[in-house]
Write an enzyme that holds these catalytic residues in place. Sequence first.
Site, PDB file in Angstrom:
ATOM      1  N   GLU A   3     -13.013   3.934   1.977  1.00 19.20           N
ATOM      2  CA  GLU A   3     -13.052   2.880   0.972  1.00 19.20           C
ATOM      3  C   GLU A   3     -14.493   2.473   0.675  1.00 19.20           C
ATOM      4  O   GLU A   3     -15.431   2.931   1.327  1.00 19.20           O
ATOM      5  CB  GLU A   3     -12.203   1.703   1.446  1.00 19.20           C
ATOM      6  CG  GLU A   3     -10.766   2.125   1.713  1.00 19.20           C
ATOM      7  CD  GLU A   3      -9.839   0.979   2.083  1.00 19.20           C
ATOM      8  OE1 GLU A   3     -10.049  -0.156   1.602  1.00 19.20           O
ATOM      9  OE2 GLU A   3      -8.884   1.227   2.850  1.00 19.20           O
ATOM     10  N   ASN A 231      -6.444   1.250   0.768  1.00 15.18           N
ATOM     11  CA  ASN A 231      -5.236   0.751   1.411  1.00 15.18           C
ATOM     12  C   ASN A 231      -5.505  -0.284   2.494  1.00 15.18           C
ATOM     13  O   ASN A 231      -4.717  -1.206   2.688  1.00 15.18           O
ATOM     14  CB  ASN A 231      -4.442   1.928   2.001  1.00 15.18           C
ATOM     15  CG  ASN A 231      -2.954   1.656   2.025  1.00 15.18           C
ATOM     16  OD1 ASN A 231      -2.420   0.987   1.144  1.00 15.18           O
ATOM     17  ND2 ASN A 231      -2.269   2.161   3.045  1.00 15.18           N
ATOM     18  N   ARG A 310       1.662   4.491  -1.239  1.00 11.19           N
ATOM     19  CA  ARG A 310       0.814   4.166  -0.097  1.00 11.19           C
ATOM     20  C   ARG A 310       1.563   3.246   0.865  1.00 11.19           C
ATOM     21  O   ARG A 310       2.248   2.306   0.458  1.00 11.19           O
ATOM     22  CB  ARG A 310      -0.478   3.465  -0.555  1.00 11.19           C
ATOM     23  CG  ARG A 310      -1.340   4.294  -1.491  1.00 11.19           C
ATOM     24  CD  ARG A 310      -1.729   5.636  -0.890  1.00 11.19           C
ATOM     25  NE  ARG A 310      -2.397   5.507   0.390  1.00 11.19           N
ATOM     26  CZ  ARG A 310      -3.717   5.394   0.537  1.00 11.19           C
ATOM     27  NH1 ARG A 310      -4.495   5.360  -0.525  1.00 11.19           N
ATOM     28  NH2 ARG A 310      -4.250   5.317   1.739  1.00 11.19           N
TER      29      ARG A 310
END
Length: 332
Positions: A3, A231, A310
């Site tokens: 991320e 996520n 997800r």
Amino acid sequence: MPEGPLVRKFHHLVSPFVGQQVVKTGGSSRKLQPAGLQSLWLQDAQVHGKRLFLRFDPDEEMGPLGNSPPPEPPQKDTQKEGAADPRQAREPSGWKTPDGSSQSAGLVPQGEGDSQCLAGAIPAEGAGRWLRVCFGLFGSIWVNEFSRAKKANKRGDWRDPAPRLVLHFGGGGFLAFYNCQMSWSSSPAVTPTCDILSEKFHRGQALEALGQAQPVCYTLLDQKHFSGLGNIIKNEVLYRAGIHPLSLGSVLSASRREALVDGVVEFSAAWLQGKLQGHPQHTQVYQKERCPAGHQLLKEAFGPPGGFQRLTWWCPQCQPQLSEELEQRQVS
């Protein structure tokens, strides 16, 4: 894939090499042609969302073209990232996401990118020389050392991960890139107003996006609005805001949407700061069985119809799914 905060950490590791010439190359990538990078100068490094962009030129006098921060020598505890995994030992055709689904190594998961990330040949003389790096789930960059196997593979072999690309520089150091896909582009695809870690991040646009009549967990992962958000951030900020992942943004109060945007920015910035200082990441619900209050967490894969699903963790007590009528009463 890593991320935004982790990719910013990678940028921090690469920055000291800006202005140096590539004197030797290596790596397992068969599509990128690593040898084509030899003798080029790394002139700039930029990051946007989950992607790293590196500018290479044949002439030292070209000079940096972007707004990279002044290079700082990497600290000892930031020389590497522990994201490397024994599964990197061979160049895979794809990677496994946390929900167990397979994803092509040449593509960015749907909903988390705006274009395909395919490798290509070295650009022609005078053409754009921005190398776009898209990291897989266990993607990482190591500085002046190589990743080593932490455990044996299924066949019992202690085989070290194979870097996709290795760049040795005239200053004596080198960078090793693991589990990533690279392609050439004429310029970096940068939209700082949607980058959650950019000073130019536009709160108004983010709030407008969250007001859509769809589950907020879908919107948060849309890189057009929240570039760099993945996520982990999604699960953590929804829990901290007390919002059920399937709550429709259109029926959330303005104050709750504002709290959610605040949570995204604050959690991401804190994660990045911790990474730069070498501190481990602490999550409250992501991949946990119970929330901090001791409640049993639920887990299910959510995503837009026909889109990428997800895994989502949430607490039914701390994040109750309110009816549309109840949520509308809370509108301020």
